[in-house]
Design an enzyme around this catalytic site. Sequence first.
Site: not given
Length: 394
Positions: A141-143, A182
């Site tokens: 979920h951060h890429a 994020d």
Amino acid sequence: MAASGEPIPAGKATLIGAARYRRFSYGDNHPLGIPRVSLTIDLIQAYGALDEEREYLIGRKASDRELTGFHTRDYILALQRCEALGKVPHRFREQHNLGNFENPWFPGFFSTPAVATGSSIQGAEEVLAGRMAFNPAGGMHHARPDQARGFCYLNDPVMGIQRLRRAGKRVLYIDIDAHHGDGVEMAFADDPEVVTCSLHMDTGYAYPFAGGQATDTGVHGNAVNLPLPRELNDTEYRHAFHTLWPRVVEAAAPDAVVLQAGTDILRPDPLGKFTVSTQTFLEAVTAIRDASPRHPDGTPKLLALGGGGYHPLVLARCWAGVWAILSGRELPEALPESGRELLAEVDWDMDEDEEWYPGLFESRLDPDLSGPLRPEVEAAVEGLLRDHPLLRGA
């Protein structure tokens, strides 16, 4: 919405995996250089809880067209070039945050995350076809569109949600990983048909170190964020989740739900700072399943993804429980003998001196980790419900 506890139709869930997850990746000194997906599936099979003919789907690689629906073409080409070269040139290190300790090169550097991403897209298609789906390799979920971030090369949750959006579905993304979701929030900041909700460690002390509550409380738009303090116990997590979740579902009114089920909120996780038990985690997953919108036959429209989780024994026990919840099975608390042997073979001794360590090989659940409800946790939940424009009327 269906009432909690309503039976789930048998045989209406799909587990998505691939043989490549048994290969070496990330490196011995990286937090993700551990068995995760393969160990989870092996433990599920040790329980006899998978009908491979009806419930198992081999993941496919996402196409360049699917990948560039979120990521830049230059970034995808850079990942492919690095895999072909067998290294990360300096310009890609600087431009795309690749080839460092956080996001190292490894064999399958592009292909492995591309299969995980294709699997999340397949999972969305399974949901559209009337089933639930679980892709334990997903949840990265951060890429960002043009950069790897936080061990995440490709943002598969974004592309799974995009597949649901192309079918005209309004989506609620719920992230129970220890870290702020994020990248997904950023991707859909301007799409009113996607609501993102993340319960996570306060970024004042945890990755992505965005500065804490002043910047990640999400009292705006379609992002609902609840940053939480260190040492969050079972009592506090239950209070936070079960107070917030019904309000978010009511406000979002989704056509489908995407769950990011990272296990790093669990007490033994080396990168997590919470003190939450496996059973409390699974209670949250059950509540998410039960509140998801349903197909006419009662099957929840739910796509579950993996995510963080850096303790292989704890992760496999927990994700086996996630699969049981989705597939409508009741697993014994005691690990089967073959499951105990499977976990004992894992090269892991980081916490072998802890008094609770032997229990990891005996049961898939944990000792109760209830504790006092701290005023700051209660105040954070109440403040979010009071101040967020999306939740005030729910």
